[in-house]
Design a protein around this motif. Structure first.
Motif, PDB file in Angstrom:
ATOM      1  N   MET A 361      40.355  35.126  40.374  1.00 26.70           N
ATOM      2  CA  MET A 361      39.007  34.663  40.694  1.00 26.70           C
ATOM      3  C   MET A 361      38.430  35.541  41.798  1.00 26.70           C
ATOM      4  O   MET A 361      38.989  35.611  42.894  1.00 26.70           O
ATOM      5  CB  MET A 361      39.055  33.199  41.141  1.00 26.70           C
ATOM      6  N   LEU A 362      37.310  36.218  41.504  1.00 25.35           N
ATOM      7  CA  LEU A 362      36.686  37.151  42.439  1.00 25.35           C
ATOM      8  C   LEU A 362      35.247  36.744  42.703  1.00 25.35           C
ATOM      9  O   LEU A 362      34.528  36.350  41.773  1.00 25.35           O
ATOM     10  CB  LEU A 362      36.702  38.573  41.876  1.00 25.35           C
ATOM     11  N   SER A 363      34.828  36.868  43.960  1.00 26.85           N
ATOM     12  CA  SER A 363      33.444  36.587  44.328  1.00 26.85           C
ATOM     13  C   SER A 363      33.029  37.561  45.415  1.00 26.85           C
ATOM     14  O   SER A 363      33.685  37.648  46.459  1.00 26.85           O
ATOM     15  CB  SER A 363      33.299  35.144  44.825  1.00 26.85           C
ATOM     16  N   ASN A 364      31.993  38.324  45.181  1.00 25.74           N
ATOM     17  CA  ASN A 364      31.515  39.305  46.151  1.00 25.74           C
ATOM     18  C   ASN A 364      30.457  38.673  47.041  1.00 25.74           C
ATOM     19  O   ASN A 364      29.297  38.526  46.646  1.00 25.74           O
ATOM     20  CB  ASN A 364      30.950  40.527  45.419  1.00 25.74           C
ATOM     21  N   GLY A 365      30.874  38.293  48.235  1.00 29.94           N
ATOM     22  CA  GLY A 365      29.942  37.676  49.175  1.00 29.94           C
ATOM     23  C   GLY A 365      29.277  38.661  50.108  1.00 29.94           C
ATOM     24  O   GLY A 365      28.584  38.263  51.047  1.00 29.94           O
ATOM     25  N   THR A 366      29.480  39.990  49.884  1.00 27.62           N
ATOM     26  CA  THR A 366      28.887  41.010  50.739  1.00 27.62           C
ATOM     27  C   THR A 366      27.496  41.384  50.226  1.00 27.62           C
ATOM     28  O   THR A 366      27.031  40.882  49.198  1.00 27.62           O
ATOM     29  CB  THR A 366      29.775  42.266  50.776  1.00 27.62           C
ATOM     30  N   TRP A 372      36.418  47.334  41.753  1.00 31.09           N
ATOM     31  CA  TRP A 372      37.815  46.945  41.872  1.00 31.09           C
ATOM     32  C   TRP A 372      38.582  47.410  40.664  1.00 31.09           C
ATOM     33  O   TRP A 372      38.039  47.504  39.560  1.00 31.09           O
ATOM     34  CB  TRP A 372      37.946  45.415  42.022  1.00 31.09           C
ATOM     35  N   GLN A 373      39.860  47.710  40.842  1.00 30.18           N
ATOM     36  CA  GLN A 373      40.737  48.084  39.747  1.00 30.18           C
ATOM     37  C   GLN A 373      41.485  46.844  39.276  1.00 30.18           C
ATOM     38  O   GLN A 373      42.293  46.275  40.004  1.00 30.18           O
ATOM     39  CB  GLN A 373      41.729  49.167  40.199  1.00 30.18           C
ATOM     40  N   ILE A 374      41.202  46.421  38.040  1.00 26.46           N
ATOM     41  CA  ILE A 374      41.843  45.259  37.455  1.00 26.46           C
ATOM     42  C   ILE A 374      42.661  45.739  36.264  1.00 26.46           C
ATOM     43  O   ILE A 374      42.102  46.133  35.237  1.00 26.46           O
ATOM     44  CB  ILE A 374      40.823  44.203  36.995  1.00 26.46           C
ATOM     45  N   GLY A 375      43.983  45.741  36.422  1.00 28.94           N
ATOM     46  CA  GLY A 375      44.833  46.227  35.348  1.00 28.94           C
ATOM     47  C   GLY A 375      44.553  47.673  34.989  1.00 28.94           C
ATOM     48  O   GLY A 375      44.652  48.061  33.825  1.00 28.94           O
ATOM     49  N   LEU A 379      36.180  47.375  37.673  1.00 29.62           N
ATOM     50  CA  LEU A 379      35.294  46.225  37.546  1.00 29.62           C
ATOM     51  C   LEU A 379      34.309  46.258  38.707  1.00 29.62           C
ATOM     52  O   LEU A 379      34.713  46.291  39.871  1.00 29.62           O
ATOM     53  CB  LEU A 379      36.090  44.911  37.581  1.00 29.62           C
ATOM     54  N   SER A 380      33.031  46.257  38.381  1.00 30.08           N
ATOM     55  CA  SER A 380      31.992  46.299  39.408  1.00 30.08           C
ATOM     56  C   SER A 380      31.496  44.881  39.683  1.00 30.08           C
ATOM     57  O   SER A 380      31.198  44.116  38.759  1.00 30.08           O
ATOM     58  CB  SER A 380      30.825  47.180  38.949  1.00 30.08           C
ATOM     59  N   LEU A 381      31.429  44.548  40.969  1.00 31.00           N
ATOM     60  CA  LEU A 381      30.911  43.244  41.388  1.00 31.00           C
ATOM     61  C   LEU A 381      29.658  43.453  42.221  1.00 31.00           C
ATOM     62  O   LEU A 381      29.698  44.101  43.268  1.00 31.00           O
ATOM     63  CB  LEU A 381      31.957  42.493  42.217  1.00 31.00           C
ATOM     64  N   ASN A 403      54.762  40.837  42.490  1.00 31.94           N
ATOM     65  CA  ASN A 403      53.455  40.689  43.106  1.00 31.94           C
ATOM     66  C   ASN A 403      52.347  41.212  42.202  1.00 31.94           C
ATOM     67  O   ASN A 403      52.546  42.149  41.429  1.00 31.94           O
ATOM     68  CB  ASN A 403      53.412  41.432  44.449  1.00 31.94           C
ATOM     69  N   TYR A 404      51.169  40.596  42.339  1.00 30.41           N
ATOM     70  CA  TYR A 404      49.988  41.111  41.652  1.00 30.41           C
ATOM     71  C   TYR A 404      49.118  41.788  42.706  1.00 30.41           C
ATOM     72  O   TYR A 404      48.859  41.233  43.774  1.00 30.41           O
ATOM     73  CB  TYR A 404      49.213  39.990  40.966  1.00 30.41           C
ATOM     74  N   TYR A 405      48.656  43.000  42.395  1.00 30.08           N
ATOM     75  CA  TYR A 405      47.897  43.780  43.363  1.00 30.08           C
ATOM     76  C   TYR A 405      46.448  43.945  42.902  1.00 30.08           C
ATOM     77  O   TYR A 405      46.180  44.299  41.753  1.00 30.08           O
ATOM     78  CB  TYR A 405      48.523  45.168  43.552  1.00 30.08           C
ATOM     79  N   LEU A 406      45.546  43.703  43.820  1.00 30.05           N
ATOM     80  CA  LEU A 406      44.121  43.929  43.601  1.00 30.05           C
ATOM     81  C   LEU A 406      43.723  45.115  44.473  1.00 30.05           C
ATOM     82  O   LEU A 406      43.910  45.085  45.690  1.00 30.05           O
ATOM     83  CB  LEU A 406      43.323  42.679  43.997  1.00 30.05           C
ATOM     84  N   GLU A 407      43.177  46.184  43.860  1.00 25.17           N
ATOM     85  CA  GLU A 407      42.942  47.422  44.581  1.00 25.17           C
ATOM     86  C   GLU A 407      41.481  47.829  44.555  1.00 25.17           C
ATOM     87  O   GLU A 407      40.773  47.598  43.571  1.00 25.17           O
ATOM     88  CB  GLU A 407      43.798  48.553  43.989  1.00 25.17           C
ATOM     89  N   SER A 408      41.046  48.458  45.657  1.00 22.39           N
ATOM     90  CA  SER A 408      39.721  49.050  45.755  1.00 22.39           C
ATOM     91  C   SER A 408      39.838  50.263  46.654  1.00 22.39           C
ATOM     92  O   SER A 408      39.948  50.140  47.878  1.00 22.39           O
ATOM     93  CB  SER A 408      38.704  48.056  46.331  1.00 22.39           C
ATOM     94  N   GLY A 409      39.831  51.458  46.025  1.00 22.06           N
ATOM     95  CA  GLY A 409      40.018  52.672  46.805  1.00 22.06           C
ATOM     96  C   GLY A 409      41.383  52.661  47.474  1.00 22.06           C
ATOM     97  O   GLY A 409      42.407  52.478  46.832  1.00 22.06           O
TER      98      GLY A 409
END
Length: 588
Positions: A361-366, A372-375, A379-381, A403-409
């Motif tokens: 579950m992702l939510s971009n509050g910025t 983000w890299q998903i699998g 994915l652009s938010l 572990n599951y990793y969520l990456e951005s840069g």
């Protein structure tokens, strides 16, 4: 998280130092004097320590005022009036240290027990600090000798008022120079604090905050997996933990909006060295807890004669801080969570591994777009955008990285995933894998289920059986189970010529008589054992049970630990927390 804890949340981690007249968690204060204590307090080099803490980028320091000896490192007129002079130092070490720390913007948290000093019978009597109920967990020497002087008031109102007067004086003295408090020994909340009228947790908190209304508070009810909150007056969990890798993977925010906080020792015990973790291992443990929204305090060894860090420990802590990921303030992370739909599974003993499923579950509050890299796929938010994505949870190797990793840069967010380890245990004993430490066998275990009990037997190769008043420092077998979403722990402690003990650590610290445990000599190289635990102690359900078995032995390599379902590399901390689903086999 409330406004008071914002600063410690942003700090992410800090250090604790047990500067005490006698070693931590002991109560033998014989031979101490006012002169010797004052010499030690006066020799504490606050300038050098503050500089060292700045060197390692420590976010704060938790320092003891005193513990069981009855000697404290700051003057207190109320203590002098109630107990007598000579126990509080002439120098105000807390004041002097916080003044130096202010130069580097490093906050100070003060440590104080919630009970009278258990190593000083005179102080306990004068403070009306002797309960009429069993208080042996406080570690008092010869409690039977003090029984005749116990307070008939089970709530100990006189003591609590006395202690709040002492605490309030220190709080007024230091004001905003102390940013928080960590109160030890709050093991008897239902006997002392959980009441609508004073004295209670509210009056205790008011005394602590009389000098600084923004001070954060934690009340320690003992070692708990996971950390718990025992009062709405707490801003952060006390979080006392012996083994950080035993914290459940889904641990995070607590009830009542308290900050999730963990306190453990980086050395061999509280205040004792050498370091038991490498810088990389400390960084891995710290990062995982911070990624769950938590804060970590590492109790560190130091030179008791000067109050400063030794060179080897200083180098270790410097490297540890360098290996930590960037500050949480620098991470462009969205609000994120991972729901485990189906965990990965390992089938014991065939070692068949299957992937699981989760929902990210992702939510971009910025105010900026994020990619983000998903699998492996981008994915652009957009600002304010929310996504729910089903993702596979694929294990890497046997008991490897789940572990599951969520990456951005260059940034990464880690979500721990705990596998189910499933196996059938028949009514006949079935040999399980040997427990090893690196390449050294330290024991063999077998188990079976029958007659409403989990039965264990095996051999432990221990060249020198050590007995200690501290359960986890013994030669022993440790059993971990998950019961009602809480980790419970039992120490099976061998004994020479007397009945072995079974000690429960969670949720209560006590000797357990319902668990059968016997030991037999093993040719001078250790012992054989048999144990039977009623299912009610194991948390068994129709789904089976979740458990871990740990051996603590002493041999020519030193004090060694091995886990049955765990891994040898400590940086894979999540893999230690294994699950075993136990079912009766139809074959018997």
């Amino acid at each position: 998280m409330n406004n008071r804890t914002e600063w410690i949340y942003r700090a992410g981690w800090g250090v604790c130092m047990h500067f005490l007249a006698i070693p931590a968690s002991t109560s033998d204060a014989a031979g101490l004097s006012s002169q010797s204590w004052n010499r030690r307090v006066n020799a504490f080099d606050v300038e050098s320590l503050a500089f060292q803490l700045a060197e390692i980028n420590a976010g704060y320091i938790l320092l003891t005022i005193g513990q069981n000896s009855g000697y404290y490192c700051s003057p207190n007129q109320n203590y002098d009036r109630l107990v007598g002079k000579g126990f509080c130092s002439d120098r105000d070490l807390i004041h002097d240290l916080q003044s130096e720390l202010a130069r580097y913007n490093i906050p100070l948290i003060a440590y104080l027990p919630s009970n009278a000093p258990s190593g000083d019978a005179n102080a306990m009597c004068r403070l009306d600090g002797i309960p009429s109920w069993d208080y042996s967990i406080w570690g008092t020497m010869n409690p039977e000798r003090l029984a005749s002087m116990a307070d008939s008031d089970s709530r100990m109102r006189n003591f609590q008022h006395n202690w709040q007067d002492i605490l309030g004086e220190w709080s007024r003295r230091w004001g905003k120079g102390v940013s928080g408090w960590w109160f030890d020994g709050c093991y008897f909340a239902d006997k002392m604090y959980n009441f609508p009228d004073e004295p209670n947790f509210a009056s205790f908190a008011a005394a602590a905050r009389v000098g600084n209304q923004d001070a954060i508070l934690a009340f320690n009810s003992g070692v708990k997996y996971p950390p718990v909150q025992i009062s709405t007056e707490e801003d952060y969990t006390a979080g006392e933990i012996n083994d950080p890798w035993m914290i459940p993977a889904d641990c995070g925010q607590c009830d009542y909006n308290a900050l999730y906080h963990v306190l453990s020792f980086a050395g061999t015990f509280w205040g004792a060295g050498p370091m038991r973790y490498s810088p990389g291992e400390m960084a891995a443990i710290t990062a995982k807890i911070m990624n769950r929204g938590g804060v970590v305090t590492w109790d560190i060894p130091f030179d008791q004669s000067s109050g400063t860090l030794r060179l080897a420990d200083l180098k270790c802590l410097k490297r540890f801080s360098q290996l930590l990921p960037p500050s949480r303030d620098m991470l462009p992370l969205p609000d994120a969570g991972l729901e485990i739909i189906e965990p990965p599974r390992c089938v014991w003993p065939q070692d068949h591994i299957s992937s699981g499923r989760g929902r990210l579950m992702l939510s971009n509050g910025t105010t900026e777009s994020r990619i983000w890299q998903i699998g492996g796929q981008p994915l652009s938010l957009e600002p304010g955008e929310t996504h729910h994505i089903e993702v596979p949870l694929s294990p890497v190797g046997r008991y490897g990285d789940y572990n599951y990793y969520l990456e951005s840069g260059e940034y990464r967010r880690t979500f721990p995933v705990i596998p189910w380890i499933t196996g059938k245990v028949s009514e006949a004993f079935h040999a399980m894998p040997e427990i090893r430490f690196i390449d050294t066998d330290i024991g063999r275990i077998e188990l079976a289920c029958f007659a409403g009990c989990l039965h264990l037997r095996g051999e432990v190769f221990d060249e020198k059986i050590i007995q200690s008043d501290i359960p986890w420092m013994n030669s022993c077998i440790e059993l971990f189970f998950v019961r009602d979403a809480t980790v419970v722990q039992y120490f099976l402690v061998p004994a020479d010529g007397v009945k072995p003990d079974v000690v429960s650590m969670f949720p209560d610290y006590k000797v357990v008589s319902d668990i059968a445990f016997r030991t037999f000599p093993l040719h001078g190289e250790g012992y054989r054992f048999e144990a039977s635990l009623p299912f009610e102690y194991t948390g068994v359900s129709h789904d089976g049970m979740r458990m871990e078995i740990k051996l603590n032995v002493h041999n020519h390599y030193g004090f060694m630990h091995g886990l049955l379902f765990g891994v040898d590399k400590l940086h894979q901390v999540e893999a230690y927390k294994s699950r075993l689903s136990v079912h009766k086999s139809a074959e018997g």
